[in-house]
Scaffold this motif. Structure first.
Motif, PDB file in Angstrom:
ATOM      1  N   THR A  86       0.846  -1.209   0.000  1.00  0.00           N
ATOM      2  CA  THR A  86       0.000   0.000   0.000  1.00  0.00           C
ATOM      3  C   THR A  86       0.881   1.259   0.000  1.00  0.00           C
ATOM      4  O   THR A  86       0.482   2.291  -0.524  1.00  0.00           O
ATOM      5  N   GLY A 113       9.049  -3.444   5.319  1.00  0.00           N
ATOM      6  CA  GLY A 113       9.378  -2.897   6.627  1.00  0.00           C
ATOM      7  C   GLY A 113      10.465  -1.851   6.421  1.00  0.00           C
ATOM      8  O   GLY A 113      10.690  -1.391   5.300  1.00  0.00           O
ATOM      9  N   SER A 118      11.075  -7.156   5.014  1.00  0.00           N
ATOM     10  CA  SER A 118       9.725  -7.368   4.474  1.00  0.00           C
ATOM     11  C   SER A 118       8.706  -7.441   5.607  1.00  0.00           C
ATOM     12  O   SER A 118       9.047  -7.659   6.776  1.00  0.00           O
ATOM     13  N   SER A 129      -2.009   2.811   4.110  1.00  0.00           N
ATOM     14  CA  SER A 129      -1.032   3.887   3.942  1.00  0.00           C
ATOM     15  C   SER A 129      -1.770   5.202   3.834  1.00  0.00           C
ATOM     16  O   SER A 129      -2.697   5.352   3.038  1.00  0.00           O
ATOM     17  N   ASN A 169       8.860   2.095  16.243  1.00  0.00           N
ATOM     18  CA  ASN A 169       7.691   1.929  15.362  1.00  0.00           C
ATOM     19  C   ASN A 169       6.898   0.657  15.582  1.00  0.00           C
ATOM     20  O   ASN A 169       6.236   0.184  14.671  1.00  0.00           O
ATOM     21  N   LYS A 177       4.838  -8.640  18.517  1.00  0.00           N
ATOM     22  CA  LYS A 177       4.532  -7.493  17.651  1.00  0.00           C
ATOM     23  C   LYS A 177       3.192  -7.702  16.942  1.00  0.00           C
ATOM     24  O   LYS A 177       3.011  -8.685  16.227  1.00  0.00           O
ATOM     25  N   ILE A 199       0.909   1.585   7.782  1.00  0.00           N
ATOM     26  CA  ILE A 199       0.580   0.872   9.021  1.00  0.00           C
ATOM     27  C   ILE A 199       0.156  -0.556   8.695  1.00  0.00           C
ATOM     28  O   ILE A 199      -0.718  -0.772   7.846  1.00  0.00           O
ATOM     29  N   GLY A 200       0.774  -1.499   9.354  1.00  0.00           N
ATOM     30  CA  GLY A 200       0.360  -2.895   9.216  1.00  0.00           C
ATOM     31  C   GLY A 200      -0.093  -3.403  10.575  1.00  0.00           C
ATOM     32  O   GLY A 200       0.624  -3.238  11.569  1.00  0.00           O
ATOM     33  N   ASN A 202      -1.746  -6.884  12.465  1.00  0.00           N
ATOM     34  CA  ASN A 202      -2.127  -8.291  12.324  1.00  0.00           C
ATOM     35  C   ASN A 202      -3.510  -8.477  12.931  1.00  0.00           C
ATOM     36  O   ASN A 202      -3.637  -8.842  14.097  1.00  0.00           O
ATOM     37  N   ALA A 214       5.767 -12.340  16.210  1.00  0.00           N
ATOM     38  CA  ALA A 214       4.530 -11.590  15.965  1.00  0.00           C
ATOM     39  C   ALA A 214       3.328 -12.288  16.590  1.00  0.00           C
ATOM     40  O   ALA A 214       3.388 -13.466  16.938  1.00  0.00           O
ATOM     41  N   ARG A 320      14.714  -8.402  12.445  1.00  0.00           N
ATOM     42  CA  ARG A 320      15.797  -8.693  11.483  1.00  0.00           C
ATOM     43  C   ARG A 320      15.194  -9.137  10.185  1.00  0.00           C
ATOM     44  O   ARG A 320      14.122  -9.630  10.135  1.00  0.00           O
TER      45      ARG A 320
HETATM   46  C1  BT5 Z   1       7.982  -2.312  10.343  1.00  0.00           C
HETATM   47  O1  BT5 Z   1       9.261  -2.461   9.896  1.00  0.00           O
HETATM   48  O2  BT5 Z   1       7.549  -2.711  11.387  1.00  0.00           O
HETATM   49  C2  BT5 Z   1       7.106  -1.548   9.377  1.00  0.00           C
HETATM   50  C3  BT5 Z   1       5.936  -2.340   8.908  1.00  0.00           C
HETATM   51  C4  BT5 Z   1       5.026  -1.516   8.037  1.00  0.00           C
HETATM   52  C5  BT5 Z   1       4.048  -2.368   7.282  1.00  0.00           C
HETATM   53  C6  BT5 Z   1       3.024  -1.530   6.576  1.00  0.00           C
HETATM   54  S1  BT5 Z   1       1.729  -2.508   5.933  1.00  0.00           S
HETATM   55  C7  BT5 Z   1       1.123  -1.162   5.034  1.00  0.00           C
HETATM   56  C8  BT5 Z   1       2.332  -0.420   4.494  1.00  0.00           C
HETATM   57  N1  BT5 Z   1       2.756  -0.952   3.228  1.00  0.00           N
HETATM   58  C9  BT5 Z   1       3.975  -1.512   3.296  1.00  0.00           C
HETATM   59  O3  BT5 Z   1       4.575  -2.040   2.329  1.00  0.00           O
HETATM   60  N2  BT5 Z   1       4.441  -1.400   4.550  1.00  0.00           N
HETATM   61  C10 BT5 Z   1       3.527  -0.696   5.412  1.00  0.00           C
HETATM   62  P1  BT5 Z   1      10.462  -3.017  10.769  1.00  0.00           P
HETATM   63  O4  BT5 Z   1      10.536  -2.317  12.081  1.00  0.00           O
HETATM   64  O5  BT5 Z   1      11.617  -2.976   9.865  1.00  0.00           O
HETATM   65  O6  BT5 Z   1      10.040  -4.501  11.070  1.00  0.00           O
HETATM   66  C11 BT5 Z   1      10.102  -5.510  10.088  1.00  0.00           C
HETATM   67  C12 BT5 Z   1      10.314  -6.819  10.821  1.00  0.00           C
HETATM   68  O7  BT5 Z   1       9.141  -7.150  11.551  1.00  0.00           O
HETATM   69  C13 BT5 Z   1      10.586  -8.002   9.916  1.00  0.00           C
HETATM   70  O8  BT5 Z   1      11.952  -8.112   9.625  1.00  0.00           O
HETATM   71  C14 BT5 Z   1      10.098  -9.160  10.767  1.00  0.00           C
HETATM   72  O9  BT5 Z   1      11.049  -9.495  11.759  1.00  0.00           O
HETATM   73  C15 BT5 Z   1       8.927  -8.551  11.506  1.00  0.00           C
HETATM   74  N3  BT5 Z   1       7.649  -8.779  10.804  1.00  0.00           N
HETATM   75  C16 BT5 Z   1       7.430  -8.998   9.471  1.00  0.00           C
HETATM   76  N4  BT5 Z   1       6.120  -9.105   9.223  1.00  0.00           N
HETATM   77  C17 BT5 Z   1       5.489  -8.964  10.404  1.00  0.00           C
HETATM   78  C18 BT5 Z   1       4.132  -8.983  10.794  1.00  0.00           C
HETATM   79  N5  BT5 Z   1       3.119  -9.108   9.929  1.00  0.00           N
HETATM   80  N6  BT5 Z   1       3.870  -8.817  12.114  1.00  0.00           N
HETATM   81  C19 BT5 Z   1       4.845  -8.623  13.027  1.00  0.00           C
HETATM   82  N7  BT5 Z   1       6.152  -8.605  12.714  1.00  0.00           N
HETATM   83  C20 BT5 Z   1       6.459  -8.763  11.416  1.00  0.00           C
END
Ligand code: BT5
Length: 320
Positions: A86, A113, A118, A129, A169, A177, A199-200, A202, A214, A320
């Motif tokens: 998004t 992310g 990812s 978004s 974040n 998470k 914002i994502g 779950n 998560a 990570r």
């Molecule tokens: C984040 O990055 O936490 C930012 C996530 C933002 C996602 C939203 S969804 C709508 C919009 N469109 C996008 O493409 N992105 C945004 P960061 O702090 O870098 O955390 C990423 C890490 O979280 C990954 O490396 C995993 O370890 C973990 N992770 C991945 N998917 C996850 C999930 N669904 N729930 C919880 N942790 C997750």
């Protein structure tokens, strides 16, 4: 969703409204109104043509129209079931000159992310978004991430869970998470041109599709959550907060668990350990190490233990 549809939904949310009044108000033909009403019906709205005019009987569980209906924030919501990211869609809208738009999806196939990581996007989640053009120096953009974290926590409170914010974040429930934020922007040294707050959450997702660190809200509360309500509440709260830096900081401090923790923070310049003591006016984390107080603008934070506490257990490992 275009402006006409958005305004139409606002009028419909306020009660029955006659087709002719709508046509006059929106400066379109009655046939155009009828087409919009048909499109809303196809989206799952039940709309009766009563003596008092069009009356909405039922709204769909989720989607662009559902979130737009009765939304108390000036954003235009677009929805797609499945997108790569998004944030990428919102970026296209930004390039096209748009603002105050929300891109919403049910499933994300290439969610991002921070730092090239990812984001797992199984169906049933909240992937959102928000594109805005605030009057803001880039250094203050982290405040928008903080406003979003506050809005997420407040948008989840009605579920009976106790979400907490982890700098910079993350939103965690019991150390796992449940939501993350990716803020991206474009601009010049003294002013941003646009900001996308991604914002994502779950929401109603299968936890087996998520990383081990998560959690899924549906599994935590053992029933599906109302995504429409969560999204509306968080957009409304974000809109209220995003121009009030003082309030953002105060509320963030109340809801965040990072201050007071011994933390290990990985930054682009290396890793440091110390006690997280507070945030500064722009949302940078202040960490007291053995010999200085460091101001950290961006990084990955690991909570080691509450400062002064005995346990060496981590509350949440770093991303990570
Ligand atoms: C984040 O990055 O936490 C930012 C996530 C933002 C996602 C939203 S969804 C709508 C919009 N469109 C996008 O493409 N992105 C945004 P960061 O702090 O870098 O955390 C990423 C890490 O979280 C990954 O490396 C995993 O370890 C973990 N992770 C991945 N998917 C996850 C999930 N669904 N729930 C919880 N942790 C997750």
């Amino acid at each position: 969703m275009d402006e006409t549809r958005r305004t139409l939904l606002q009028h419909l949310a306020a009660g029955p409204v006659a087709g002719t009044d709508l046509a006059n108000e929106l400066e379109v033909s009655r046939a155009a109104i009828w087409k919009h009403v048909e499109a809303l019906r196809a989206e799952g709205f039940e709309i009766e043509a009563t003596d008092a005019g069009y009356a909405v009987e039922t709204i769909p569980e989720y989607g662009g129209g559902a979130v737009q209906f009765g939304l108390g924030a000036p954003y235009t919501v677009t929805f797609e079931r499945r997108v790569e990211s998004t944030n990428d869609r919102a970026r296209q809208l930004a390039t096209a000159g748009k603002s105050d738009m929300v891109v919403l999806a049910h499933e994300q196939t290439g969610g991002r992310g921070r730092r090239g990581r990812s984001w797992a996007g199984p169906p049933g989640g909240i992937y959102l978004s928000l594109l805005i053009r605030p009057t803001l120096p880039p250094a203050e953009a982290p405040l928008l991430t903080m406003a979003a974290s506050v809005a997420i926590v407040e948008g989840l409170e009605h579920l009976g869970v106790q979400p907490a914010i982890k700098w910079p974040n993350d939103v965690l429930v019991d150390g796992a998470k449940v939501a993350g934020i990716l803020t991206e922007m474009e601009g010049e040294a003294d002013a941003v041109s646009w900001v996308i707050v991604g914002i994502g959450i779950n929401a109603n997702v299968d936890a087996t599709d998520l990383p081990d660190t998560a959690a899924s809200l549906e599994e935590l509360i053992e029933e599906p959550v109302n995504r429409r309500k969560i999204v509306q509440q968080l957009l409304e709260r974000f809109h209220e907060l995003h121009t009030e830096p003082g309030e953002i900081r105060d509320r963030w401090r109340e809801l965040a668990t990072t201050p007071g923790q011994l933390v290990q923070v990985e930054t682009l310049h290396g890793t440091l350990e110390g006690e997280a003591i507070d945030i500064d006016d722009n949302g940078a984390l202040l960490v007291e190490t053995d010999d200085s107080i460091e101001r950290i603008h961006a990084g990955d934070c690991r909570h080691l233990r509450p400062s002064g506490g005995e346990s060496g257990l981590e509350e949440n490992p770093p991303n990570r």
